[in-house]
Design a protein around this motif. Structure first.
Motif, PDB file in Angstrom:
ATOM      1  N   LYS A  34       2.365   1.744  -3.417  1.00 38.11           N
ATOM      2  CA  LYS A  34       1.331   2.249  -4.318  1.00 38.11           C
ATOM      3  C   LYS A  34       1.152   3.769  -4.149  1.00 38.11           C
ATOM      4  O   LYS A  34       1.106   4.526  -5.128  1.00 38.11           O
ATOM      5  CB  LYS A  34       0.013   1.522  -4.024  1.00 38.11           C
ATOM      6  N   GLN A  35       1.102   4.175  -2.903  1.00 39.94           N
ATOM      7  CA  GLN A  35       0.931   5.616  -2.656  1.00 39.94           C
ATOM      8  C   GLN A  35       2.135   6.416  -3.145  1.00 39.94           C
ATOM      9  O   GLN A  35       1.977   7.517  -3.673  1.00 39.94           O
ATOM     10  CB  GLN A  35       0.696   5.866  -1.157  1.00 39.94           C
ATOM     11  N   GLU A  37       5.544  17.254  -4.126  1.00 40.31           N
ATOM     12  CA  GLU A  37       5.828  15.813  -4.059  1.00 40.31           C
ATOM     13  C   GLU A  37       6.682  15.482  -2.837  1.00 40.31           C
ATOM     14  O   GLU A  37       6.419  14.499  -2.132  1.00 40.31           O
ATOM     15  CB  GLU A  37       6.542  15.350  -5.344  1.00 40.31           C
ATOM     16  N   LEU A  66       3.673  11.040   4.270  1.00 38.86           N
ATOM     17  CA  LEU A  66       3.388   9.604   4.265  1.00 38.86           C
ATOM     18  C   LEU A  66       4.431   8.832   5.086  1.00 38.86           C
ATOM     19  O   LEU A  66       4.091   7.989   5.937  1.00 38.86           O
ATOM     20  CB  LEU A  66       3.397   9.101   2.808  1.00 38.86           C
ATOM     21  N   SER A  72       0.833  -1.218   0.000  1.00 33.52           N
ATOM     22  CA  SER A  72       0.000   0.000   0.000  1.00 33.52           C
ATOM     23  C   SER A  72       0.862   1.260   0.000  1.00 33.52           C
ATOM     24  O   SER A  72       0.531   2.272  -0.622  1.00 33.52           O
ATOM     25  CB  SER A  72      -0.941  -0.005   1.205  1.00 33.52           C
ATOM     26  N   ILE A  73       1.982   1.208   0.720  1.00 33.46           N
ATOM     27  CA  ILE A  73       2.903   2.362   0.742  1.00 33.46           C
ATOM     28  C   ILE A  73       3.515   2.563  -0.642  1.00 33.46           C
ATOM     29  O   ILE A  73       3.550   3.683  -1.162  1.00 33.46           O
ATOM     30  CB  ILE A  73       4.048   2.112   1.762  1.00 33.46           C
ATOM     31  N   GLN A 131       1.861   6.819  -6.720  1.00 29.90           N
ATOM     32  CA  GLN A 131       0.841   7.829  -7.036  1.00 29.90           C
ATOM     33  C   GLN A 131       1.398   9.251  -6.903  1.00 29.90           C
ATOM     34  O   GLN A 131       1.049  10.141  -7.665  1.00 29.90           O
ATOM     35  CB  GLN A 131      -0.383   7.661  -6.123  1.00 29.90           C
ATOM     36  N   ILE A 132       2.258   9.450  -5.938  1.00 26.26           N
ATOM     37  CA  ILE A 132       2.797  10.798  -5.708  1.00 26.26           C
ATOM     38  C   ILE A 132       3.724  11.218  -6.847  1.00 26.26           C
ATOM     39  O   ILE A 132       3.605  12.313  -7.387  1.00 26.26           O
ATOM     40  CB  ILE A 132       3.546  10.876  -4.354  1.00 26.26           C
TER      41      ILE A 132
END
Lengths: 471, 471
Positions: free
Chosen positions: A8-9, A52, A59, A5-6, A12-13
C-alpha cells in the motif's frame, strides 16, 4: 512476499500503475541477460523522481526489504536477478537527457536513458561519448555506470569509469548525496564517484549522472587482418601496442565465431581463416590516421597475416563493426545456452591466453568460441552449451574456473567489463584476496548497513577453493 | 614521545640508521611545503622494503601510534604534518623504477621515485606519463598518488588518478593488498585502486604502483595570448573549449603574477598586459597541431586578445613553460608568507571566478595573484601575506573562505589537485555534505579502524559554518 501495508505504501509513493506484483511482472523481472539464473522478486516498482526513489529506499530500509536496481537488464553477471527476493526497481521512467553542456563538454542525464539514444544526441553536436558496450542498443546509461561497461573502444578511450565525473545518488537511508560535478579535477575527500561506478547497485541508486564528452574524431579507417594461424593473430595484438600505436578498436575473432557471424550477416567474412583482427583507427587528422593504418598493416603482415583488407567505404566499415557487435546474439543461435565469459589479461598475454582457452576447452570437451576486445586484453571466451545437460554444464563450469585461474596467473582478472554480480562472486577472492574482500565488505557496510542494496551480489556466501596450483 | 621499547623494536625493524628521533630529524619533519602549519613527530623512519613497512604498521597499530607517510613533503595541504604526533614514515629509500613494460605500455615503481626522474626515463623510450605537478622536480610519485596530483596537462590528459591501474599497499594491520594490475579493464569488485589514489595516506601505505603510459605526442606548439582585459582572457578559455578544441595546456596568468615571474626569469613577458594565456597543443601530426594553433589564435583575437605570439623554437617554448612552473616559487619572494589556493570551477565559469576573486581580495584588503590551470577550471589564487600579522592573516582566511564558497556556488570544489589535508578539512562538508562525510568516515574505518593512518587529515574535528548565503 510483501506485507499488504508495504504494498500500500509503495503504491502511495509511485501511484497504482507503477508498482506491480502480478505474476507476469514478477516473472518478467525474475531474470536478465545472464543464462541459467532466475529468482522471483516480490514486486516491481518504477519510480519517476529522485524523491520517489528516496521514499522507496527509506521504506525498504526500515523493513529490510532488498532493492535491486535495474536498467534494461542486459548485464551478463546476474546483476539484476533478485536472488534474495525483494523489489526490483526499474529506472526506465527516469530517462531524461537533462543537458549537453557544450561550453564544458559534459552531459547530464537520468539513469534510464538508453545508451545508443544518448550516443546519437551527442554525435549530432559533433561530440563523442566513447563507452560503447555491445548491448548499447538496449542498455541504459545507469546500467552502464553500475556495471562500469566497457566496449570496443576501451583500449584507446577507456571505459565508463573514465567518463563519469559527477553523480547524484540515493542512499538506503533515503539521503541524497552529490559527488563531483562538471569538474575535470576534484580531490575533495575520497573519490565516491569512481567508487559508485561499477558498484553494481550494492551501495546506492543513482538518479543523475554527469559525464565528460570529447570532440568527435573526424576521420576513421577500418581494416580486417586475416590469419591462418590463430596465435599469429593474437601475437599481432601486442606487436601493434609494442610499436606505440593505440588503435580505437582492436578486436579478435576466431574461426568458429567467424562462421556463425557470417552465417547470420552474410558480409563475406573469410571462413577459411583461423582468426581475424578487426581494427579501427580514428583521429582528428586524416594523414595521421592513414599513417597508423599503414603501419598496422605492415605489422600484421610481419606477424604472419595471410591477407589485410582496408574497408573501402563507411558502409563496408560499418558492416564489419556491426558483424562484430552481433557476435553474442549470433552465437546464441547455435545451441540452447550461451555463456559469455570476460576474463582479462595484460594485453601482451593475449596469445598465451588464447592457447590456454583452447587447451582447456579440449581438456573438458566443451565448445568455446573466442572473440573480444584483444587490444585491452579483454577476451570473451564463449561457451555454447545446453543448460539441460547437467554433465556438460559441470564440465563448462570446470573449464571456466580453469580459465579464470589462468587469467589470474597471467596477471589478469576474473572480469574486465561485465561485473561480478552473482556469477563471479565465488571467484572474487581469487583476484582481490581475503583482505581485499574484507575491505570491500567494510565499504559496503558504510553505505548499506542493513544489506538491502542488491544483496547476494559481489560477495559470495562462500568463495570457491582454487584447485589449480597457485604461483 | 615513544616508549623506549617501541623505539627499540622500530630500530630492530629498519636498522639503527633508519630510525631517528634526534631533535634535528624531528624538526626537519615537523613541516612540509604548506605555510603556517607545523607539528613535531615523535620519530622518523625510513623503511626499505614492503616487509619493513608491514612490520612498522603492525607495531604502530597495536600501540595506536599515528603513521604519517611522506614522500618529498611538497604537498600544499599540510598532508604530511604529524598533527597528532607519531611516526613520519619517509618513503624515499623505496625509490626503484621496477619496470617499464613496452609491450603493455605500463610502468611499475616504488613510491619514493622522483617524478621528474620517472618522466625522463619514460620519455627516453618515446613514451609519455602526462601528470606533471609543478613540484615534479622534487616530488615523489608516491606523494603524487596519495594527493592525486594534477599539473599543467590535466585538461587534455587527466590527472594521476587516470593513470594508476595497479597498487600494492600495506594496511594498518600489516596485511598486504594488491589491486588492479597491468590491466586496462578490471571490474572485480569495488575499485580500491581509484579509492587509494587521493586518499592522502589515511587508508594505507602504498609500496608499489603500476601506471599506464601512452605514446609520446610527436609534435608540440606553444603560444602566448596577451590581454589588456583580464576578463577577456578568462572568457577565451571557455571559447576555446566551446569550439571543441582541447589544448594540452591552457594556463592563465594575471598581471601581478606576470610581474613577479618576469622579474625572476627575465624572458620578456609583457608587463603592460592585464593577463596572458599560455597555451600548448601537441599531437601525433604536425598539421593537426598547426591547425589547432591557428584556430586558437583566431579565437583569442576574436575574444579580444591584444596580441598573440607563437613560440618560434623549442627553447622559447620551454622558457615560457618554465616561467609558468616557477610562479609559486617566485611569488614566494614578495612577502614572507605565500598561501596558494586551489578552488576549482566548471571551466565555463573561469571568467566569473576571476571576477569573484578580485572582488573578494578588494573586500578584505588582501593581495591575491591568480594563475593556474584555467583549461580545467583549476585556478590557484595566491595570497602573498605575512604570518606574523594576525589581523591580515584573519582577513586572508575570510577571503579564502569566501572564495571556496563562491567556487561551490558555481558548481565547483574546494580543492582541484592539492588535497584536503589539514587545510581544507573544515570546509570538506561544504562540498560533500554531512552524508558524504559520514560515508567517507565509514570507508576510513573499513581500512583503519584504530585511526592510526595520518589522523587529523581530511576529517575535521568541526566543520566550518558556511557564513555566506547558500543557493
Amino acid at each position: 512476499m510483501l506485507a499488504e501495508s508495504i504494498r500500500k505504501q509503495l503504491r502511495q509513493i509511485v501511484g497504482d500503475t507503477w508498482f506491480k506484483d502480478d505474476p507476469e511482472a514478477l516473472v518478467t523481472h525474475s531474470y536478465d541477460a545472464t543464462p541459467m539464473v532466475q529468482s522471483m522478486p516480490d514486486g516491481v516498482i518504477y519510480p519517476s523522481t529522485r524523491e520517489e526513489v528516496a521514499a522507496i529506499l527509506k521504506l525498504a530500509n526500515e523493513h529490510r526489504i532488498p532493492i535491486v536496481g535495474r536498467g534494461a537488464g542486459s548485464n551478463l553477471c546476474g546483476g539484476t536477478v533478485a536472488v534474495e527476493g525483494g523489489i526490483v526497481m526499474v529506472m526506465n521512467r527516469m530517462n531524461r537527457l537533462i543537458e549537453i553542456d557544450q561550453d564544458n563538454l559534459t552531459a547530464t542525464f537520468q539513469p534510464g536513458l538508453n545508451t545508443k539514444e544518448f550516443h546519437l544526441a551527442v554525435e549530432a553536436l559533433g561530440l563523442f561519448y566513447p563507452p560503447d558496450p555491445s548491448s548499447m542498443v538496449v542498455s541504459t546509461l545507469g546500467g552502464n555506470i553500475m556495471e562500469c561497461a566497457g566496449g570496443l573502444r576501451g583500449l584507446k578511450y577507456g571505459t565508463t569509469k573514465d567518463y563519469v565525473i559527477g553523480l547524484e545518488a540515493v542512499l538506503p537511508s533515503g539521503e541524497v548525496i552529490r559527488t563531483g560535478g562538471k569538474l575535470y579535477k576534484d580531490v575533495a575527500g575520497y573519490d565516491l564517484t569512481k567508487l559508485l561506478v561499477g558498484s553494481e547497485g550494492t551501495l546506492a541508486i543513482i538518479t543523475e549522472a554527469t559525464v565528460k564528452l570529447t570532440p568527435a574524431p573526424k576521420y576513421k579507417k577500418t581494416m580486417l587482418a586475416m590469419y591462418e594461424d590463430i596465435y599469429a593473430a593474437a601475437r599481432t595484438v601486442s606487436a601493434i601496442i609494442g610499436h606505440q600505436i593505440i588503435p580505437a578498436t582492436l578486436e579478435f575473432i576466431d574461426n568458429p565465431t567467424l562462421r556463425v557471424v557470417e552465417a547470420f550477416n552474410k558480409i563475406g567474412l573469410p571462413l577459411n581463416m583461423e582468426a581475424v583482427l578487426l581494427i579501427e583507427q580514428d583521429g582528428s587528422d586524416m594523414s595521421a590516421v592513414e599513417q597508423d593504418i599503414e603501419a598496422i598493416t605492415r605489422i600484421c603482415l610481419e606477424q604472419g597475416a595471410a591477407e589485410v583488407k582496408i574497408a573501402g567505404s563507411t558502409q563496408e566499415a560499418e558492416k564489419l563493426m556491426m558483424a562484430r557487435r552481433s557476435a553474442l546474439s549470433t552465437l546464441a543461435r547455435i545451441r540452447p545456452t550461451t555463456i559469455l565469459e570476460d576474463a582479462t589479461v595484460p594485453r601482451s598475454k593475449i596469445a598465451d591466453m588464447v592457447i590456454e582457452i583452447n587447451r582447456i576447452a579440449k581438456k573438458y570437451d566443451v565448445q568455446i568460441c573466442t572473440f573480444g576486445h584483444a587490444g585491452d586484453g579483454n577476451l570473451h571466451p564463449t561457451c555454447t552449451t545446453d543448460a539441460r545437460d547437467h554433465d556438460e554444464i559441470h564440465r563448462v563450469e570446470q573449464a571456466f574456473e580453469e580459465i579464470f585461474d589462468a587469467a589470474i596467473r597471467m596477471g589478469g582478472t576474473i572480469t574486465g567489463e561485465h561485473g561480478v554480480g552473482m556469477m563471479k562472486a565465488p571467484y572474487l577472492e581469487w583476484k582481490v584476496g581475503a583482505a581485499g574482500i574484507e575491505l570491500m565488505k567494510g565499504i559496503k557496510r558504510a553505505f548499506d548497513p542493513n544489506n538491502i542494496m542488491n544483496p547476494g551480489k559481489i560477495f559470495a556466501k562462500e568463495s570457491r577453493k582454487r584447485l589449480v596450483v597457485q604461483r
